[in-house]
Design a protein around this motif. Structure first.
Motif, PDB file in Angstrom:
ATOM      1  N   HIS A   4       0.823  -1.203   0.000  1.00 53.47           N
ATOM      2  CA  HIS A   4       0.000   0.000   0.000  1.00 53.47           C
ATOM      3  C   HIS A   4       0.863   1.261   0.000  1.00 53.47           C
ATOM      4  O   HIS A   4       0.341   2.356   0.128  1.00 53.47           O
ATOM      5  N   ASN A   5       2.141   1.101  -0.152  1.00 52.76           N
ATOM      6  CA  ASN A   5       3.044   2.246  -0.179  1.00 52.76           C
ATOM      7  C   ASN A   5       2.987   2.908  -1.544  1.00 52.76           C
ATOM      8  O   ASN A   5       2.862   2.231  -2.571  1.00 52.76           O
ATOM      9  N   ARG A   6       3.117   4.230  -1.545  1.00 51.74           N
ATOM     10  CA  ARG A   6       3.160   4.975  -2.796  1.00 51.74           C
ATOM     11  C   ARG A   6       4.581   5.439  -3.022  1.00 51.74           C
ATOM     12  O   ARG A   6       5.251   5.905  -2.119  1.00 51.74           O
ATOM     13  N   ARG A   7       5.008   5.327  -4.231  1.00 57.15           N
ATOM     14  CA  ARG A   7       6.334   5.788  -4.594  1.00 57.15           C
ATOM     15  C   ARG A   7       6.228   7.229  -5.076  1.00 57.15           C
ATOM     16  O   ARG A   7       5.379   7.566  -5.894  1.00 57.15           O
ATOM     17  N   LEU A   8       7.102   8.077  -4.547  1.00 54.41           N
ATOM     18  CA  LEU A   8       7.113   9.490  -4.915  1.00 54.41           C
ATOM     19  C   LEU A   8       8.396   9.815  -5.664  1.00 54.41           C
ATOM     20  O   LEU A   8       9.465   9.312  -5.324  1.00 54.41           O
ATOM     21  N   LEU A   9       8.281  10.672  -6.614  1.00 57.62           N
ATOM     22  CA  LEU A   9       9.436  11.140  -7.363  1.00 57.62           C
ATOM     23  C   LEU A   9       9.764  12.552  -6.870  1.00 57.62           C
ATOM     24  O   LEU A   9       8.916  13.440  -6.902  1.00 57.62           O
ATOM     25  N   VAL A  10      10.980  12.729  -6.397  1.00 55.90           N
ATOM     26  CA  VAL A  10      11.408  14.035  -5.887  1.00 55.90           C
ATOM     27  C   VAL A  10      12.571  14.511  -6.745  1.00 55.90           C
ATOM     28  O   VAL A  10      13.542  13.784  -6.936  1.00 55.90           O
ATOM     29  N   THR A  11      12.460  15.722  -7.231  1.00 56.05           N
ATOM     30  CA  THR A  11      13.519  16.311  -8.049  1.00 56.05           C
ATOM     31  C   THR A  11      14.279  17.319  -7.191  1.00 56.05           C
ATOM     32  O   THR A  11      13.686  18.216  -6.609  1.00 56.05           O
ATOM     33  N   LEU A  12      15.595  17.120  -7.126  1.00 51.70           N
ATOM     34  CA  LEU A  12      16.450  17.987  -6.313  1.00 51.70           C
ATOM     35  C   LEU A  12      17.616  18.475  -7.149  1.00 51.70           C
ATOM     36  O   LEU A  12      18.118  17.744  -8.007  1.00 51.70           O
ATOM     37  N   PRO A  13      18.096  19.682  -6.871  1.00 48.60           N
ATOM     38  CA  PRO A  13      19.354  20.112  -7.502  1.00 48.60           C
ATOM     39  C   PRO A  13      20.497  19.213  -7.012  1.00 48.60           C
ATOM     40  O   PRO A  13      20.393  18.558  -5.970  1.00 48.60           O
ATOM     41  N   GLU A  14      21.561  19.198  -7.755  1.00 45.96           N
ATOM     42  CA  GLU A  14      22.705  18.327  -7.429  1.00 45.96           C
ATOM     43  C   GLU A  14      23.222  18.565  -6.015  1.00 45.96           C
ATOM     44  O   GLU A  14      23.530  17.616  -5.295  1.00 45.96           O
ATOM     45  N   SER A  15      23.307  19.825  -5.598  1.00 49.52           N
ATOM     46  CA  SER A  15      23.841  20.120  -4.261  1.00 49.52           C
ATOM     47  C   SER A  15      22.940  19.550  -3.162  1.00 49.52           C
ATOM     48  O   SER A  15      23.425  19.008  -2.170  1.00 49.52           O
ATOM     49  N   GLU A  16      21.610  19.657  -3.336  1.00 51.77           N
ATOM     50  CA  GLU A  16      20.691  19.124  -2.328  1.00 51.77           C
ATOM     51  C   GLU A  16      20.686  17.602  -2.337  1.00 51.77           C
ATOM     52  O   GLU A  16      20.582  16.965  -1.292  1.00 51.77           O
ATOM     53  N   SER A  17      20.816  17.027  -3.532  1.00 50.77           N
ATOM     54  CA  SER A  17      20.891  15.574  -3.628  1.00 50.77           C
ATOM     55  C   SER A  17      22.144  15.053  -2.926  1.00 50.77           C
ATOM     56  O   SER A  17      22.110  14.043  -2.209  1.00 50.77           O
ATOM     57  N   ALA A  18      23.257  15.761  -3.123  1.00 52.70           N
ATOM     58  CA  ALA A  18      24.510  15.374  -2.465  1.00 52.70           C
ATOM     59  C   ALA A  18      24.374  15.513  -0.957  1.00 52.70           C
ATOM     60  O   ALA A  18      24.851  14.650  -0.202  1.00 52.70           O
ATOM     61  N   ARG A  19      23.723  16.579  -0.520  1.00 58.15           N
ATOM     62  CA  ARG A  19      23.507  16.778   0.928  1.00 58.15           C
ATOM     63  C   ARG A  19      22.621  15.675   1.494  1.00 58.15           C
ATOM     64  O   ARG A  19      22.858  15.173   2.587  1.00 58.15           O
ATOM     65  N   LEU A  20      21.587  15.280   0.740  1.00 60.50           N
ATOM     66  CA  LEU A  20      20.708  14.193   1.168  1.00 60.50           C
ATOM     67  C   LEU A  20      21.493  12.893   1.312  1.00 60.50           C
ATOM     68  O   LEU A  20      21.356  12.181   2.311  1.00 60.50           O
ATOM     69  N   ASP A  21      22.315  12.587   0.322  1.00 53.25           N
ATOM     70  CA  ASP A  21      23.141  11.374   0.396  1.00 53.25           C
ATOM     71  C   ASP A  21      24.094  11.428   1.580  1.00 53.25           C
ATOM     72  O   ASP A  21      24.276  10.432   2.294  1.00 53.25           O
ATOM     73  N   GLN A  22      24.703  12.585   1.804  1.00 52.18           N
ATOM     74  CA  GLN A  22      25.638  12.740   2.921  1.00 52.18           C
ATOM     75  C   GLN A  22      24.919  12.513   4.254  1.00 52.18           C
ATOM     76  O   GLN A  22      25.409  11.784   5.115  1.00 52.18           O
ATOM     77  N   LEU A  23      23.760  13.116   4.414  1.00 56.72           N
ATOM     78  CA  LEU A  23      23.002  12.971   5.655  1.00 56.72           C
ATOM     79  C   LEU A  23      22.521  11.539   5.846  1.00 56.72           C
ATOM     80  O   LEU A  23      22.614  10.982   6.942  1.00 56.72           O
ATOM     81  N   ALA A  24      22.041  10.920   4.779  1.00 59.73           N
ATOM     82  CA  ALA A  24      21.579   9.532   4.865  1.00 59.73           C
ATOM     83  C   ALA A  24      22.729   8.599   5.259  1.00 59.73           C
ATOM     84  O   ALA A  24      22.568   7.720   6.111  1.00 59.73           O
ATOM     85  N   ASN A  25      23.895   8.804   4.669  1.00 61.44           N
ATOM     86  CA  ASN A  25      25.058   7.979   5.018  1.00 61.44           C
ATOM     87  C   ASN A  25      25.492   8.222   6.458  1.00 61.44           C
ATOM     88  O   ASN A  25      25.833   7.287   7.177  1.00 61.44           O
ATOM     89  N   GLN A  26      25.480   9.479   6.860  1.00 54.08           N
ATOM     90  CA  GLN A  26      25.893   9.832   8.216  1.00 54.08           C
ATOM     91  C   GLN A  26      24.968   9.194   9.249  1.00 54.08           C
ATOM     92  O   GLN A  26      25.419   8.736  10.299  1.00 54.08           O
ATOM     93  N   LEU A  27      23.678   9.153   8.942  1.00 52.73           N
ATOM     94  CA  LEU A  27      22.696   8.596   9.877  1.00 52.73           C
ATOM     95  C   LEU A  27      22.448   7.106   9.642  1.00 52.73           C
ATOM     96  O   LEU A  27      21.657   6.492  10.343  1.00 52.73           O
TER      97      LEU A  27
END
Length: 119
Positions: A4-27
């Protein structure tokens, strides 16, 4: 299996995507889990807990190395040696045991601080 989960598509600039990856890896969370927790205002893991856990593992490895070194010294003591060398070996064993005890105390302090903070 249906979900029942919905998949969402999120568009981010490269800098925000990199920040997201950094935060996800850190946590140590996936991007999806990070978004989910932020959206639901759920608690995020504290990166210092990971650092403390890593420090404990490193200290325990050092403690194991010291134990092996102490055992090698004990084996060396079984060989015929001069009295002066035996005395020096005995002093080294006492110092190794003291270092091991100090490491164990430090591990207990770190563990206590993690448990105290979690309560």
């Amino acid at each position: 299996m249906a979900t029942h989960n919905r998949r969402l598509l999120v568009t981010l600039p490269e800098s925000e995507s990199a920040r997201l990856d950094q935060l996800a890896n850190q946590l140590r969370l996936s991007r999806s889990e990070l978004f989910r927790r932020l959206l639901m205002n759920s608690k995020l893991p504290d990166p210092r807990d990971f650092e403390a856990s890593r420090a404990i593992l490193d200290l325990l490895k050092i403690n194991a190395d010291l134990a092996r070194l102490g055992n090698l010294f004990k084996l060396a003591l079984d060989e015929p040696l001069s009295a002066d060398l035996l005395t020096r070996f005995d002093q080294l064993i006492v110092e190794i045991e003291g270092t091991q005890n100090a490491l164990k105390d430090l591990v207990r302090q770190i563990d206590h601080s993690i448990r105290h903070k979690a309560s």
